[in-house]
Design a protein around this motif. Structure first.
Motif, PDB file in Angstrom:
ATOM      1  N   ILE A  25      39.326 -36.743  31.173  1.00 57.42           N
ATOM      2  CA  ILE A  25      39.376 -35.511  31.973  1.00 57.42           C
ATOM      3  C   ILE A  25      40.814 -35.136  32.282  1.00 57.42           C
ATOM      4  O   ILE A  25      41.210 -33.969  32.173  1.00 57.42           O
ATOM      5  N   VAL A  26      41.625 -36.132  32.653  1.00 50.43           N
ATOM      6  CA  VAL A  26      43.029 -35.866  32.985  1.00 50.43           C
ATOM      7  C   VAL A  26      43.804 -35.429  31.742  1.00 50.43           C
ATOM      8  O   VAL A  26      44.571 -34.463  31.776  1.00 50.43           O
ATOM      9  N   VAL A  27      43.606 -36.132  30.626  1.00 50.69           N
ATOM     10  CA  VAL A  27      44.374 -35.840  29.413  1.00 50.69           C
ATOM     11  C   VAL A  27      43.957 -34.505  28.807  1.00 50.69           C
ATOM     12  O   VAL A  27      44.799 -33.691  28.427  1.00 50.69           O
ATOM     13  N   ARG A  44      49.086 -31.474  24.641  1.00 47.76           N
ATOM     14  CA  ARG A  44      49.372 -31.788  26.040  1.00 47.76           C
ATOM     15  C   ARG A  44      48.261 -31.377  26.981  1.00 47.76           C
ATOM     16  O   ARG A  44      48.458 -31.354  28.192  1.00 47.76           O
ATOM     17  N   GLY A  45      47.104 -31.041  26.449  1.00 50.54           N
ATOM     18  CA  GLY A  45      45.979 -30.664  27.290  1.00 50.54           C
ATOM     19  C   GLY A  45      45.822 -29.156  27.370  1.00 50.54           C
ATOM     20  O   GLY A  45      46.659 -28.382  26.907  1.00 50.54           O
ATOM     21  N   LEU A  46      44.706 -28.751  27.990  1.00 47.30           N
ATOM     22  CA  LEU A  46      44.420 -27.331  28.087  1.00 47.30           C
ATOM     23  C   LEU A  46      45.478 -26.591  28.896  1.00 47.30           C
ATOM     24  O   LEU A  46      45.940 -25.524  28.510  1.00 47.30           O
ATOM     25  N   ILE A  47      45.873 -27.152  30.022  1.00 47.48           N
ATOM     26  CA  ILE A  47      46.881 -26.531  30.880  1.00 47.48           C
ATOM     27  C   ILE A  47      47.906 -27.603  31.206  1.00 47.48           C
ATOM     28  O   ILE A  47      47.687 -28.449  32.078  1.00 47.48           O
ATOM     29  N   SER A  48      49.021 -27.593  30.505  1.00 46.13           N
ATOM     30  CA  SER A  48      50.047 -28.609  30.689  1.00 46.13           C
ATOM     31  C   SER A  48      51.160 -28.068  31.576  1.00 46.13           C
ATOM     32  O   SER A  48      51.681 -26.980  31.341  1.00 46.13           O
ATOM     33  N   THR A  49      51.503 -28.816  32.613  1.00 50.70           N
ATOM     34  CA  THR A  49      52.566 -28.416  33.535  1.00 50.70           C
ATOM     35  C   THR A  49      53.592 -29.538  33.608  1.00 50.70           C
ATOM     36  O   THR A  49      53.641 -30.296  34.565  1.00 50.70           O
ATOM     37  N   ARG A  50      54.395 -29.652  32.582  1.00 47.47           N
ATOM     38  CA  ARG A  50      55.454 -30.651  32.564  1.00 47.47           C
ATOM     39  C   ARG A  50      56.701 -30.160  33.272  1.00 47.47           C
ATOM     40  O   ARG A  50      57.677 -30.885  33.415  1.00 47.47           O
TER      41      ARG A  50
END
Length: 509
Positions: A431-433, A481-487
């Motif tokens: 779920i997180v990834v 990096r996933g559906l919504i990645s906030t790096r």
């Protein structure tokens, strides 16, 4: 020249997909095509050649789609990719629909739609079409929005920006209104199933937000997060069994105990990272499960613990009688009242988890987590105490896992070690990834799709993990990096132009 290159690539893609289909046919011939079942006088073989054909078709189309995606990455301007995606999705939906419903309906004298009305394969075909439409339309919208922000025609950009700003408020309002919407639409009896599903989804959202602190913010891969979930559940169950304490007293105690176990796990792994850290956390989760399974005198062993007390509303129980919730508020008794109360309890706990996480991200400890995630060596060179940073991440994430475990125990009324296996850790980590490391809204979307979506296909339990693995492969290929990645760091420096302008103003002053 380009036509020859295109033709050769198409031939190579079809050949590669055909080889993958042949391998699938060889593997599925015995594993899927022949299924043993209990019959009178012994076992008999049930031949399922239709499923073999479906597996071969899905693998062929999926491999061809993957090759097309690689082609698109190599040549982003190739318009054939989107057309191929739409065509493959339509073909795949047709294959799934007609192989499982159309042919059966035709042979039985029933229309295909009537045959599909009681079969979930129709909905799988619909999901394929919707996924194709989303994959085609979403990049176009975002590209148009990007162009509109750059200049000229800001209609789409102006429409998307307020949506992102108010999405959290709208989702929160919808979450609080879901019980009333379901009851008004389906009635008290019909809405109970969906309220139970909403409670389960919110539980996994809370677990995902807790693990997101460890994995998404601090960058520490944890494969044993279910251990803290189990510690919270057993802490409440044992405290209520041996000391007679209620839910609201045990809830913070379960969080504190889980946080302590998080620090216990954190100390041995201070010098580990990457795969080694994952192995140690996986072992820790299995140790906790085996201890709960074998310490029969204290935890009940495989029999588990039953009779766990339910939560109360300021001492008011949701039971029949003059002291119950319905009688005190002049309502007719209904078991749906307790379900609604449990829904709001887990909703508030999840919102608290989100609020605390967002506040911590803006504090020095949150910025230290992000620095540790990006580069541990650089983080240490800046004078940040990486020991305290790792321990704080493990403890905070474990605390929220313990709170979720305590709620799980009071909701179920019974717990056993079988509820805290490695597959639970894998689902929470997925779920997180899939949602995006560090993204709060991404965890929500992934939990709704993976937990809520799979519950609608309960009749296809045999293929649940197959769909689960296929979904992970698609997301990791499409959005690594996933559906919504906030790096992006929570706090950053302002632009150089702004700094120089401020310095000039101060100099003039």
């Amino acid at each position: 020249m380009s036509e020859n290159v295109t033709e050769s690539r198409i031939k190579a893609s079809v050949k590669d997909s055909g080889i993958a289909a042949l391998i699938t046919a060889a593997l599925a011939f015995m594993l899927v095509g022949m299924h043993t079942k209990i019959a009178i006088g012994g076992l008999e073989i049930d031949y399922r050649w239709a499923l073999v054909g479906i597996a071969i078709a899905v693998v062929f189309l999926g491999r061809l789609l993957l090759n097309m995606y690689v082609w698109r990455v190599q040549e982003p301007r190739t318009p054939m990719f989107r057309m191929s995606l739409l065509g493959l999705a339509i073909i795949g939906a047709g294959v799934v629909f007609y192989l499982s419903n159309g042919f059966l309906g035709t042979f039985s004298g029933v229309s295909p739609m009537a045959a599909a009305s009681e079969n979930h394969w129709l909905w799988i075909a619909v999901v394929l079409l919707l996924a194709a439409a989303a994959a085609i339309v979403t990049p176009i919208l975002f590209s148009m929005a990007g162009k509109s922000r750059g200049g000229g025609g800001g209609a789409i950009g102006a429409a998307l920006e307020p949506l992102g700003k108010w999405s959290a408020v709208l989702l929160g309002a919808l979450a609080f209104a879901i019980p009333f919407i379901l009851i008004a639409w389906l009635g008290s009896r019909g809405s109970r199933q969906y309220l139970d599903l909403a409670i389960l989804v919110l539980t996994y959202i809370m677990l995902g937000w807790g693990l997101n602190i460890v994995v998404g913010l601090a960058g520490l891969l944890d494969l044993g997060y279910v251990a803290f979930y189990a510690v919270g559940a057993y802490s409440f169950a044992l405290l209520s069994q041996y000391f007679g304490l209620g839910f609201w007293i045990c809830l913070p105690l379960a969080g504190v105990l889980a946080a302590c176990w998080g620090m216990v796990l954190g100390y041995p792994v201070l010098r580990l990272r990457g795969d080694y850290l994952a192995i140690v956390t996986l072992a820790f989760g299995e140790i906790i499960r085996v201890v709960l399974l074998n310490w029969y005198e204290f935890t009940g062993g495989p029999n588990g613990i039953s009779g766990i007390p339910r939560p109360t509303l300021f001492g008011i129980e949701f039971s029949r009688g003059d002291d119950g919730f319905a009688a005190l508020f002049g309502l007719s008794y209904s078991s749906i009242h307790r379900i609604i109360f449990l829904y709001y309890v887990i909703l508030i706990l999840a919102l608290i988890t989100n609020f605390v996480t967002m506040r911590l991200r803006r504090l020095p400890v949150g910025r230290a987590w992000e620095a540790l995630r990006e580069d541990e060596i650089a983080c240490r060179s800046l004078g940040i105490n990486t020991t305290n940073t790792k321990l704080s991440a493990f403890a905070t994430g474990a605390m929220f896992g313990g709170l979720a475990g305590s709620f799980f125990a009071t909701r179920q009324g019974f717990i056993s070690p079988e509820s805290f296996t490695f597959i639970e850790s894998a689902v929470i980590l997925a779920i997180v990834v899939l949602g995006g490391l560090g993204s709060q809204i991404g965890v929500v979307i992934a939990a709704v799709v993976m937990i809520g979506g799979f519950e609608f296909f309960r009749d296809l339990q045999e293929y649940r993990m197959l769909v689960f693995g296929l979904l992970m492969v698609i997301i990791m290929v499409w959005k690594p990096r996933g559906l919504i990645s906030t790096r992006k760091p929570t706090i950053g420096l302002v632009s150089r132009k702004g700094i120089s302008a401020d310095m000039v103003q101060e100099g003039q002053g």
